[in-house]
Design an enzyme around this catalytic site. Structure first.
Site, PDB file in Angstrom:
ATOM      1  N   SER A  59      23.642 -25.982  66.524  1.00 14.13           N
ATOM      2  CA  SER A  59      23.300 -27.404  66.501  1.00 14.13           C
ATOM      3  C   SER A  59      21.812 -27.696  66.505  1.00 14.13           C
ATOM      4  O   SER A  59      21.427 -28.865  66.351  1.00 14.13           O
ATOM      5  CB  SER A  59      23.968 -28.117  67.674  1.00 14.13           C
ATOM      6  OG  SER A  59      25.353 -28.233  67.435  1.00 14.13           O
ATOM      7  N   GLY A 298      13.947 -31.143  73.010  1.00 19.79           N
ATOM      8  CA  GLY A 298      14.554 -29.935  72.483  1.00 19.79           C
ATOM      9  C   GLY A 298      15.936 -30.150  71.932  1.00 19.79           C
ATOM     10  O   GLY A 298      16.370 -31.271  71.688  1.00 19.79           O
ATOM     11  N   HIS A 299      16.616 -29.032  71.751  1.00 18.23           N
ATOM     12  CA  HIS A 299      18.003 -29.033  71.318  1.00 18.23           C
ATOM     13  C   HIS A 299      18.574 -27.657  71.616  1.00 18.23           C
ATOM     14  O   HIS A 299      17.834 -26.673  71.688  1.00 18.23           O
ATOM     15  CB  HIS A 299      18.138 -29.340  69.834  1.00 18.23           C
ATOM     16  CG  HIS A 299      19.375 -30.111  69.482  1.00 18.23           C
ATOM     17  ND1 HIS A 299      20.653 -29.588  69.618  1.00 18.23           N
ATOM     18  CD2 HIS A 299      19.536 -31.376  69.021  1.00 18.23           C
ATOM     19  CE1 HIS A 299      21.532 -30.505  69.248  1.00 18.23           C
ATOM     20  NE2 HIS A 299      20.902 -31.601  68.892  1.00 18.23           N
ATOM     21  N   ASP A 300      19.888 -27.600  71.797  1.00 16.31           N
ATOM     22  CA  ASP A 300      20.584 -26.337  71.977  1.00 16.31           C
ATOM     23  C   ASP A 300      21.587 -26.175  70.850  1.00 16.31           C
ATOM     24  O   ASP A 300      21.983 -27.152  70.200  1.00 16.31           O
ATOM     25  CB  ASP A 300      21.316 -26.301  73.319  1.00 16.31           C
ATOM     26  CG  ASP A 300      20.367 -26.401  74.494  1.00 16.31           C
ATOM     27  OD1 ASP A 300      19.266 -25.825  74.417  1.00 16.31           O
ATOM     28  OD2 ASP A 300      20.724 -27.069  75.488  1.00 16.31           O
ATOM     29  N   GLY A 301      22.010 -24.939  70.620  1.00 13.71           N
ATOM     30  CA  GLY A 301      22.969 -24.685  69.565  1.00 13.71           C
ATOM     31  C   GLY A 301      23.876 -23.526  69.914  1.00 13.71           C
ATOM     32  O   GLY A 301      23.460 -22.586  70.606  1.00 13.71           O
ATOM     33  N   GLY A 305      29.845 -16.772  69.827  1.00  6.91           N
ATOM     34  CA  GLY A 305      29.098 -15.580  70.202  1.00  6.91           C
ATOM     35  C   GLY A 305      27.600 -15.664  69.981  1.00  6.91           C
ATOM     36  O   GLY A 305      26.903 -14.668  70.214  1.00  6.91           O
TER      37      GLY A 305
END
Length: 447
Positions: A59, A298-301, A305
């Site tokens: 993401s 920010g952002h996380d994705g 896994g």
């Protein structure tokens, strides 16, 4: 002075402690860049992870998609406060009133209100996203009124991808390459599996056995939301530096109009209070944090896994990106980022929420909550709640295991898992008198 001279030892130590198969990190501070990698990109092949290895960024892709929309807005081709249908007439969901009123801004800020996790595989053709838009018209429920609340929505970013493709007269992938990847000078990034094989590409590892996830590329229909792109962490640092330079790439090329970063980091919606560590608000494609009075963006994705986290500390001129391909990824990321951000930015990361040491009074909640990927059965127990997650659709294909997790009360309508998952204790909340189970998605209760 060399930036982070002990970075390699730090990630080697953290990887060994947490048992992650492989990881890579890049940190930019001022004009300096520090990189390191550890472990392997694939346990089946034993290929070593290196700083230029590409990992699926999940993401974090949404930041790239949002940037393409902001370019359209700057050119006067899109008004963020106009309905999406003005630019993409075929957009629609099951609720016709929402279909005609959902705006571009609401999609960017995850407030459109319709089912967000529609991972329908519509093939590998250039029309994959268009086919998903058609699928949505007959399958996307309206979970809440547009603009009423935050509910993380992958499908909304797929709609934005279709909008970008339509207005640019090309595919989302071609627009991304022409208007972001190439102007930025990005080299270690791939948008298709056939591009990724040209790099040292990481595979995801899942389950207790940390076996390689057998499907490398997820449905292309969800590419603008993060299903396909992969990149080396240095390229995410490059993206962050462009934002810090107010839209200008390292070679002086203007990628985004001046003021775009400020607009994107302006809060659009406040999130439920889940403690000091998670984002407290969402901007236009960006997560907004306040860590001990220091603002971060920010952002996380995540893909099966693989986990990516990306943070900008605007006031300290620092960008960091970490990629992990399995195991207790968040425990690894927490350990590494805690040391890195304190060393280069003076930022103290707030501790994550953990189970309380003494009982906390709570109001029992019971019910069945459902979204396209799972049904959650919530049952009160003596010291909290048991939540049974029954995977559906794409989630059942990835991991069909039915899991029951015990959650302990934190006060109010917040609960924390008694046991860790990927090294951290997930949180949930109940909103609007139990009408919604909040997991970053607003999961509606079945009536």
């Amino acid at each position: 002075m060399t930036l982070l001279p002990d970075l390699q030892q730090l990630i080697d130590r953290a990887a060994g402690r947490h048992g992650v198969p492989g990881a890579a990190i890049a940190v930019g501070a001022g004009g300096e860049l520090a990189e390191a990698a550890t472990g392997v990109v694939n346990r089946n092949t034993g290929v070593e992870a290196t700083p230029d290895s590409v990992f699926q960024i999940g993401s974090v892709t949404k930041v790239w998609t949002a940037s393409l929309v902001m370019q359209l807005a700057a050119e006067g081709l899109v008004d963020l406060d106009e309905p999406v249908r003005r630019y993409l007439p075929e957009f629609g969901v099951l609720d016709e009133s929402a279909s005609v009123s959902v705006t571009v801004r609401q999609l960017l800020s995850h407030t459109g209100g319709f089912d967000g996790d529609l991972f329908e595989d519509t093939g590998r053709g250039d029309d994959a996203i268009d086919k998903l838009i058609a699928f949505m018209r007959a399958n996307a429920r309206q979970v809440h009124p547009p603009g009423a609340m935050f509910s993380y929505c992958n499908a909304g970013y797929c709609v934005l991808g279709a909008l970008i493709a339509r207005l640019r007269g090309t595919t989302w992938e071609a627009a991304l390459r022409e208007r972001m990847i190439e102007p930025l000078g990005v080299t270690q990034m791939a948008l298709y599996a056939e591009e990724a094989v040209l790099f040292r590409a990481a595979a995801g590892h899942i389950g207790e056995s940390q076996s390689v996830f057998p499907r490398w590329q997820l449905p292309q229909s969800n590419a603008p939301a993060g299903s396909t792109p992969c990149a080396a962490p240095r390229e995410l640092v490059r993206l962050g530096r462009m934002f810090l330079a107010d839209g200008v790439a390292e070679d002086g090329t203007r990628v985004l109009p001046a003021g775009t970063f400020e607009a994107m980091r302006t809060p659009q919606v406040t999130l439920p209070d889940m403690g000091p560590r998670p984002a407290y608000a969402w901007g236009l494609g960006l997560m907004i944090f306040d860590w001990n009075s220091v603002p971060l963006i920010g952002h996380d994705g995540g893909t099966p896994g693989q986990t990516t986290t990306w943070r900008i500390v605007p006031d300290r001129d620092v960008v960091a990106a970490v990629n992990v391909n399995g195991g207790p990824a968040w425990a690894f990321i927490d350990e590494v980022l805690t040391e890195v951000l304190e060393a280069v930015a003076g930022v103290k990361m707030p501790a994550r929420v953990t189970p309380p040491t003494t009982p906390v009074p709570f109001r029992p909640v019971a019910g069945r909550y459902s979204v396209p990927l799972a049904t959650y059965e919530v049952t009160p127990v003596d010291d909290g709640l048991e939540v049974t997650a029954i995977p559906k659709g794409f989630a059942a294909q990835v991991d069909g295991e039915v899991k029951t997790v015990r959650f302990l009360p934190l006060g109010g309508d917040r609960f924390v898992a008694a046991e860790p998952d990927e090294g951290v204790h997930p949180q949930i909340a109940f909103l609007q008198d139990g009408r919604y189970l909040y997991t970053t998605r607003a999961v509606p209760r079945e009536e």
